[in-house]
Scaffold this active site. Structure first.
Site, PDB file in Angstrom:
ATOM      1  CE  LYS A  14      -2.540  -1.182   3.661  1.00 48.92           C
ATOM      2  NZ  LYS A  14      -2.067  -2.525   4.011  1.00 48.92           N
TER       3      LYS A  14
ATOM      4  NE  ARG B  74      -5.439  -1.641   9.910  1.00 49.71           N
ATOM      5  CZ  ARG B  74      -4.344  -1.162   9.343  1.00 49.71           C
ATOM      6  NH1 ARG B  74      -4.287   0.086   8.954  1.00 49.71           N
ATOM      7  NH2 ARG B  74      -3.311  -1.948   9.168  1.00 49.71           N
TER       8      ARG B  74
ATOM      9  NE  ARG C  50       6.956  -4.123   6.057  1.00 44.62           N
ATOM     10  CZ  ARG C  50       5.646  -3.907   5.944  1.00 44.62           C
ATOM     11  NH1 ARG C  50       5.156  -3.327   4.870  1.00 44.62           N
ATOM     12  NH2 ARG C  50       4.827  -4.274   6.902  1.00 44.62           N
TER      13      ARG C  50
ATOM     14  NE  ARG D  89       5.455  -1.910  10.208  1.00 45.63           N
ATOM     15  CZ  ARG D  89       4.375  -1.792   9.449  1.00 45.63           C
ATOM     16  NH1 ARG D  89       4.451  -1.170   8.287  1.00 45.63           N
ATOM     17  NH2 ARG D  89       3.215  -2.270   9.834  1.00 45.63           N
TER      18      ARG D  89
ATOM     19  NE  ARG E  53       0.692  -5.883  10.722  1.00 49.03           N
ATOM     20  CZ  ARG E  53       1.883  -5.839  10.137  1.00 49.03           C
ATOM     21  NH1 ARG E  53       2.895  -6.543  10.630  1.00 49.03           N
ATOM     22  NH2 ARG E  53       2.079  -5.100   9.088  1.00 49.03           N
TER      23      ARG E  53
HETATM   24  P1  ADP Z   1      -0.175  -2.824   7.772  1.00 51.65           P
HETATM   25  O1  ADP Z   1      -1.248  -2.375   6.818  1.00 51.65           O
HETATM   26  O2  ADP Z   1       1.017  -3.383   7.060  1.00 51.65           O
HETATM   27  O3  ADP Z   1      -0.681  -3.746   8.855  1.00 51.65           O
HETATM   28  P2  ADP Z   1       0.015  -0.165   8.958  1.00 51.65           P
HETATM   29  O4  ADP Z   1       1.266   0.613   8.993  1.00 51.65           O
HETATM   30  O5  ADP Z   1      -1.107   0.337   8.115  1.00 51.65           O
HETATM   31  O6  ADP Z   1       0.451  -1.623   8.544  1.00 51.65           O
HETATM   32  O7  ADP Z   1      -0.559  -0.336  10.440  1.00 51.65           O
HETATM   33  C1  ADP Z   1       0.250  -0.774  11.514  1.00 51.65           C
HETATM   34  C2  ADP Z   1      -0.577  -0.835  12.805  1.00 51.65           C
HETATM   35  O8  ADP Z   1      -1.046   0.488  13.138  1.00 51.65           O
HETATM   36  C3  ADP Z   1      -1.854  -1.676  12.748  1.00 51.65           C
HETATM   37  O9  ADP Z   1      -1.614  -3.060  12.976  1.00 51.65           O
HETATM   38  C4  ADP Z   1      -2.683  -1.037  13.863  1.00 51.65           C
HETATM   39  O10 ADP Z   1      -2.233  -1.452  15.148  1.00 51.65           O
HETATM   40  C5  ADP Z   1      -2.359   0.434  13.724  1.00 51.65           C
HETATM   41  N1  ADP Z   1      -3.311   1.117  12.808  1.00 51.65           N
HETATM   42  C6  ADP Z   1      -3.008   1.702  11.619  1.00 51.65           C
HETATM   43  N2  ADP Z   1      -4.103   2.227  11.042  1.00 51.65           N
HETATM   44  C7  ADP Z   1      -5.136   1.968  11.888  1.00 51.65           C
HETATM   45  C8  ADP Z   1      -6.528   2.247  11.855  1.00 51.65           C
HETATM   46  N3  ADP Z   1      -7.093   2.885  10.830  1.00 51.65           N
HETATM   47  N4  ADP Z   1      -7.286   1.842  12.907  1.00 51.65           N
HETATM   48  C9  ADP Z   1      -6.748   1.187  13.949  1.00 51.65           C
HETATM   49  N5  ADP Z   1      -5.441   0.880  14.038  1.00 51.65           N
HETATM   50  C10 ADP Z   1      -4.631   1.257  13.028  1.00 51.65           C
END
Ligand code: ADP
Length: 205
Positions: free
Chosen positions: A13, A87, A121, A151, A162
């Site tokens: 993404k 999400r 990664r 990470r 996740r």
């Molecule tokens: P990925 O899509 O690879 O899981 P992100 O960087 O988008 O990674 O998100 C990492 C973490 O940040 C998520 O697992 C969650 O804990 C938190 N997070 C990110 N965006 C949201 C959201 N919109 N609502 C709730 N938690 C979020």
């Protein structure tokens, strides 16, 4: 025009956001990046969200909205590419009060490729650029010379969690946005992904 990016963790993404940023001047808004920035800077919000992020759980909605609204204030009037938000359906309903969603890009990659890519990664602790181990021989950032890291939420067990959160929370958004969705397959070469994006967006943007 605003675009929402949907997809499991590790589907690229961030990379696809760069396409809209670089070629069409969109402002990239990643709620994951906002969480990590707050954690790194040890802000009040950062101290609360850290436990959720490192364990692969969704951060409570009020905190996500706070970070998001703060960020949007800095760039009023721009076209946004929302990465990692919404999400779930509740977040999508909240977004309707904040910004119009014109298109939704669903990025698709099979789970075995996701797990392989995430295991490779690496991220720079300073400039936040993302690499794969194949690109960097010595775990040093080619851009700023700092150390690269895995990470905190990129270990296999957390990634599986996740993926489960995507299935239960985020997948219903595919139905919610069914009239606006464009599906992009990012399991192959990046040139192929760019071609698909061009086919859908070059004429309309
Ligand atoms: P990925 O899509 O690879 O899981 P992100 O960087 O988008 O990674 O998100 C990492 C973490 O940040 C998520 O697992 C969650 O804990 C938190 N997070 C990110 N965006 C949201 C959201 N919109 N609502 C709730 N938690 C979020």
């Amino acid at each position: 025009m605003n675009i929402v990016l949907l997809g499991k963790p590790g589907v690229g993404k961030g990379y696809i956001s760069k396409y809209f940023e670089r070629d069409f001047g969109f402002k990239h808004i990643s709620t994951g990046d906002l969480c990590r920035k707050n954690i790194k800077e040890k802000t009040k919000i950062g101290q609360i969200v850290e436990q959720f992020c490192t364990s692969g759980k969704l951060v409570p909605l009020d905190l996500i909205l706070k970070m998001l609204k703060q960020e949007l204030k800095k760039s009023k009037g721009q076209s946004y590419i929302f990465d990692g938000f919404p999400r779930n359906v509740q977040q999508a309903q909240e977004l309707e009060n904040i910004a119009r969603v014109d298109a939704v890009v669903l990025v698709d990659v099979p789970d075995d490729i996701i797990l392989d890519r995430i295991s490779k990664r690496r991220v720079c602790t300073v400039c936040n650029k993302v690499y794969t181990v194949d690109e960097v021989a010595n775990e040093i950032c080619p851009t700023c010379g700092e150390n690269l890291q895995v990470r905190a939420d990129d270990n296999v067990d957390i990634v599986k969690k996740r993926l489960l959160v995507f299935e239960t929370e985020t997948k219903p958004l595919i139905e919610y946005y069914k009239d606006k969705i464009v599906k992009i397959d990012n399991s192959g070469k990046l040139e192929d992904t760019l071609k698909q994006l061009d086919t859908h967006f070059k004429k309309v943007l």
